[in-house]
Design a protein around this motif. Structure first.
Motif, PDB file in Angstrom:
ATOM      1  N   PRO A 183       0.843  -1.207   0.000  1.00 55.39           N
ATOM      2  CA  PRO A 183       0.000   0.000   0.000  1.00 55.39           C
ATOM      3  C   PRO A 183       0.878   1.257   0.000  1.00 55.39           C
ATOM      4  CG  PRO A 183      -0.825  -1.605   1.584  1.00 55.39           C
ATOM      5  CD  PRO A 183       0.483  -2.142   1.078  1.00 55.39           C
ATOM      6  N   PRO A 184       0.567   2.234  -0.830  1.00 54.35           N
ATOM      7  CA  PRO A 184       1.424   3.425  -0.969  1.00 54.35           C
ATOM      8  C   PRO A 184       1.793   4.080   0.355  1.00 54.35           C
ATOM      9  CG  PRO A 184      -0.245   3.434  -2.671  1.00 54.35           C
ATOM     10  CD  PRO A 184      -0.581   2.287  -1.767  1.00 54.35           C
ATOM     11  N   GLU A 185       0.850   4.132   1.295  1.00 57.62           N
ATOM     12  CA  GLU A 185       1.143   4.792   2.568  1.00 57.62           C
ATOM     13  C   GLU A 185       2.106   4.000   3.445  1.00 57.62           C
ATOM     14  OE1 GLU A 185      -2.532   2.239   3.151  1.00 57.62           O
ATOM     15  OE2 GLU A 185      -1.714   3.586   1.617  1.00 57.62           O
ATOM     16  N   GLN A 186       2.365   2.733   3.079  1.00 55.28           N
ATOM     17  CA  GLN A 186       3.272   1.904   3.867  1.00 55.28           C
ATOM     18  C   GLN A 186       4.666   1.796   3.237  1.00 55.28           C
ATOM     19  OE1 GLN A 186       2.684   0.852   6.787  1.00 55.28           O
ATOM     20  NE2 GLN A 186       0.480   1.196   6.918  1.00 55.28           N
ATOM     21  N   ARG A 187       4.910   2.488   2.150  1.00 52.92           N
ATOM     22  CA  ARG A 187       6.186   2.358   1.452  1.00 52.92           C
ATOM     23  C   ARG A 187       7.256   3.262   2.062  1.00 52.92           C
ATOM     24  NH1 ARG A 187       3.748   2.245  -4.758  1.00 52.92           N
ATOM     25  NH2 ARG A 187       2.278   0.535  -4.334  1.00 52.92           N
ATOM     26  N   GLN A 188       7.486   3.073   3.340  1.00 52.82           N
ATOM     27  CA  GLN A 188       8.517   3.826   4.049  1.00 52.82           C
ATOM     28  C   GLN A 188       9.294   2.863   4.948  1.00 52.82           C
ATOM     29  OE1 GLN A 188       6.501   6.931   6.154  1.00 52.82           O
ATOM     30  NE2 GLN A 188       5.136   5.560   7.269  1.00 52.82           N
ATOM     31  N   LEU A 189      10.579   3.124   5.047  1.00 50.68           N
ATOM     32  CA  LEU A 189      11.477   2.236   5.778  1.00 50.68           C
ATOM     33  C   LEU A 189      12.103   2.965   6.956  1.00 50.68           C
ATOM     34  CD1 LEU A 189      13.390   0.567   2.795  1.00 50.68           C
ATOM     35  CD2 LEU A 189      11.390  -0.312   4.019  1.00 50.68           C
ATOM     36  N   LEU A 190      12.015   2.350   8.108  1.00 46.53           N
ATOM     37  CA  LEU A 190      12.715   2.810   9.298  1.00 46.53           C
ATOM     38  C   LEU A 190      13.621   1.664   9.698  1.00 46.53           C
ATOM     39  CD1 LEU A 190      12.781   5.318  11.096  1.00 46.53           C
ATOM     40  CD2 LEU A 190      11.037   4.269  12.539  1.00 46.53           C
ATOM     41  N   THR A 191      14.922   1.872   9.619  1.00 53.37           N
ATOM     42  CA  THR A 191      15.865   0.764   9.746  1.00 53.37           C
ATOM     43  C   THR A 191      16.893   1.033  10.843  1.00 53.37           C
ATOM     44  OG1 THR A 191      17.483   1.646   8.164  1.00 53.37           O
ATOM     45  CG2 THR A 191      15.641   0.377   7.273  1.00 53.37           C
ATOM     46  N   TYR A 192      17.618  -0.006  11.192  1.00 57.18           N
ATOM     47  CA  TYR A 192      18.750   0.154  12.109  1.00 57.18           C
ATOM     48  C   TYR A 192      20.002   0.481  11.294  1.00 57.18           C
ATOM     49  CZ  TYR A 192      22.160  -0.535  15.766  1.00 57.18           C
ATOM     50  OH  TYR A 192      23.186  -0.330  16.659  1.00 57.18           O
ATOM     51  N   HIS A 193      20.437  -0.437  10.454  1.00 56.77           N
ATOM     52  CA  HIS A 193      21.616  -0.195   9.623  1.00 56.77           C
ATOM     53  C   HIS A 193      21.187   0.526   8.356  1.00 56.77           C
ATOM     54  CE1 HIS A 193      25.660  -0.592   8.290  1.00 56.77           C
ATOM     55  NE2 HIS A 193      25.379  -1.401   7.284  1.00 56.77           N
ATOM     56  N   ASP A 194      21.955   1.499   7.955  1.00 49.93           N
ATOM     57  CA  ASP A 194      21.582   2.413   6.877  1.00 49.93           C
ATOM     58  C   ASP A 194      22.045   1.867   5.517  1.00 49.93           C
ATOM     59  OD1 ASP A 194      20.655   4.602   5.575  1.00 49.93           O
ATOM     60  OD2 ASP A 194      22.052   6.035   6.463  1.00 49.93           O
ATOM     61  N   SER A 195      21.436   0.765   5.080  1.00 46.81           N
ATOM     62  CA  SER A 195      21.922   0.113   3.863  1.00 46.81           C
ATOM     63  C   SER A 195      20.925   0.127   2.707  1.00 46.81           C
ATOM     64  CB  SER A 195      22.299  -1.345   4.161  1.00 46.81           C
ATOM     65  OG  SER A 195      21.210  -2.044   4.730  1.00 46.81           O
ATOM     66  N   TRP A 196      19.801   0.832   2.852  1.00 48.88           N
ATOM     67  CA  TRP A 196      18.725   0.711   1.875  1.00 48.88           C
ATOM     68  C   TRP A 196      18.518   1.950   1.015  1.00 48.88           C
ATOM     69  CZ3 TRP A 196      16.902  -3.997   1.032  1.00 48.88           C
ATOM     70  CH2 TRP A 196      17.187  -4.968   1.996  1.00 48.88           C
ATOM     71  N   ALA A 197      19.445   2.867   1.032  1.00 50.56           N
ATOM     72  CA  ALA A 197      19.250   4.138   0.331  1.00 50.56           C
ATOM     73  C   ALA A 197      19.100   3.951  -1.179  1.00 50.56           C
ATOM     74  CB  ALA A 197      20.417   5.076   0.630  1.00 50.56           C
ATOM     75  N   TYR A 198      19.989   3.193  -1.806  1.00 54.88           N
ATOM     76  CA  TYR A 198      19.945   3.028  -3.255  1.00 54.88           C
ATOM     77  C   TYR A 198      18.807   2.098  -3.666  1.00 54.88           C
ATOM     78  CZ  TYR A 198      24.452   5.287  -2.832  1.00 54.88           C
ATOM     79  OH  TYR A 198      25.450   6.173  -2.517  1.00 54.88           O
ATOM     80  N   PHE A 199      18.502   1.117  -2.846  1.00 53.83           N
ATOM     81  CA  PHE A 199      17.348   0.253  -3.067  1.00 53.83           C
ATOM     82  C   PHE A 199      16.074   1.091  -3.061  1.00 53.83           C
ATOM     83  CE2 PHE A 199      13.806  -2.166  -1.342  1.00 53.83           C
ATOM     84  CZ  PHE A 199      13.819  -3.343  -2.079  1.00 53.83           C
TER      85      PHE A 199
END
Length: 343
Positions: free
Chosen positions: A216-232
């Protein structure tokens, strides 16, 4: 500019490492090129006759293996599960690096300490071997991402390019060309493997995009511990709204912890993503405090399964990661099941 993160190595181990490195370089190929006198070639001499290649982190080792196949003798440098950002080469690694004809690093300062010890610290210039910094060739500086754990003030951009399969395709092209130049006898084999692997990466890219599109568009956000998902995230239309791990790879301070808890509550995220490589009691405390689901099964440089198993590949890692992420965010990841883990 080199990151201050890698300035903590004590002078004694560094001097010892450099001594062994220079000794190994002086010995040259005598270590690996010796063979039985007369008769059929030994197994050791057959291995030594292959192009000797080293790659740094596990995903990169597998990517090189898919292109090199049995035409190369490949070794990994960073052990599985070890923090690649703070990996300190052991003295024994000097021999491994000295024996290599080609060395593939991710670049973008991920392996800054390795370069400090082996290159700049040893002679002030690049050694005779082929050192390939893949990320530095693939991504223009204008495309670098500076973010939560990799602030621009630190000088080192987020190095996790391999989390975007389209950038891995560019890696594959470079790897194939470098191997073919270093070993012209297997040029066609390298080209064929690179083409087959690129086709599979394209299939992976399409499957990831289709799976993310079910969130769902409103759920397409990431809160992570390790900062490895920027380019993904940039590739697939997600937003990384925060990463908890500080730039020095330590646990967050009390203030940072409080800020993260406030952010979780304000954004209304449904899940916090941790990483296998970085177990964190602070992350568990945030989940308890906020009541938000914690999923700590993601990984950016640990391949799933046992070595030699079908899923123990870069593609296997990405399939597992995206399946976990998509399903946790309310999507459907079944499309990924149709992507083979290797050619």
């Amino acid at each position: 500019m080199r990151s201050l993160l890698f300035s903590r190595l004590s002078s004694v181990p560094k001097v010892f490492f450099l001594y062994l490195l220079m000794s190994a370089l002086g010995m040259g190929w005598g270590i690996v090129a010796c063979s039985d006198s007369g008769g059929a070639p030994s197994a050791e001499s057959e291995v030594a006759s292959r192009l000797q290649v080293v790659a740094s982190v596990a995903p990169l080792v597998d990517i090189v293996a898919q292109v090199g196949g049995d035409s190369i003798e490949l070794s990994g440098l960073v052990p599985p599960g070890v923090n690649s950002h703070t990996f300190e080469p052991a003295p024994s690694d000097a021999i491994k690096l000295a024996q290599a004809q080609v060395i593939f690093l991710n670049g973008l300062q991920l392996e800054a300490l390795i370069l400090d010890l082996v290159v700049y610290g040893a002679s002030g210039q690049m050694p005779a071997q082929e050192w390939v910094l893949l990320g530095d060739q693939v991504l223009d500086q204008r495309e670098w991402i500076f973010d939560f754990s990799f602030p621009q003030s630190g000088g080192a951009p987020n190095p996790h390019l391999w989390m975007d399969p389209t950038l891995v395709m560019a890696y594959v092209e470079i790897i194939g060309n470098v191997l073919a130049t270093a070993d012209a006898n297997h040029t066609r084999a390298y080209a064929a493997r690179a083409a087959a692997y690129t086709e599979l990466l394209q299939q992976l890219d399409e499957a990831i995009a289709a799976a993310v599109d079910t969130i769902p568009p409103e759920q397409r956000q990431l809160l992570t511990y390790h900062d490895s998902w920027a380019y993904f995230a940039r590739r697939y239309g997600l937003t990384v709204i925060g990463a908890m791990q500080p730039a020095d790879m330590s646990e967050p301070s009390a203030k940072e912890l409080a800020d993260f808890i406030r952010q979780v509550r304000e954004t209304g995220v449904r899940v916090i993503f941790g990483a296998q490589e970085f177990p964190s009691s602070a992350l568990r405390a945030i989940a308890r405090e906020t009541g938000v689901e914690l999923n700590d099964k993601l990984t950016d440089d640990v391949l799933p399964g046992e070595p030699g198993s079908a899923e123990h590949t870069y593609i296997g890692m990405m399939k597992r990661n995206v399946s976990i992420m998509v399903e946790a965010l309310g999507g459907d990841a079944k499309v990924l099941q149709d992507v083979p883990a290797h050619p």
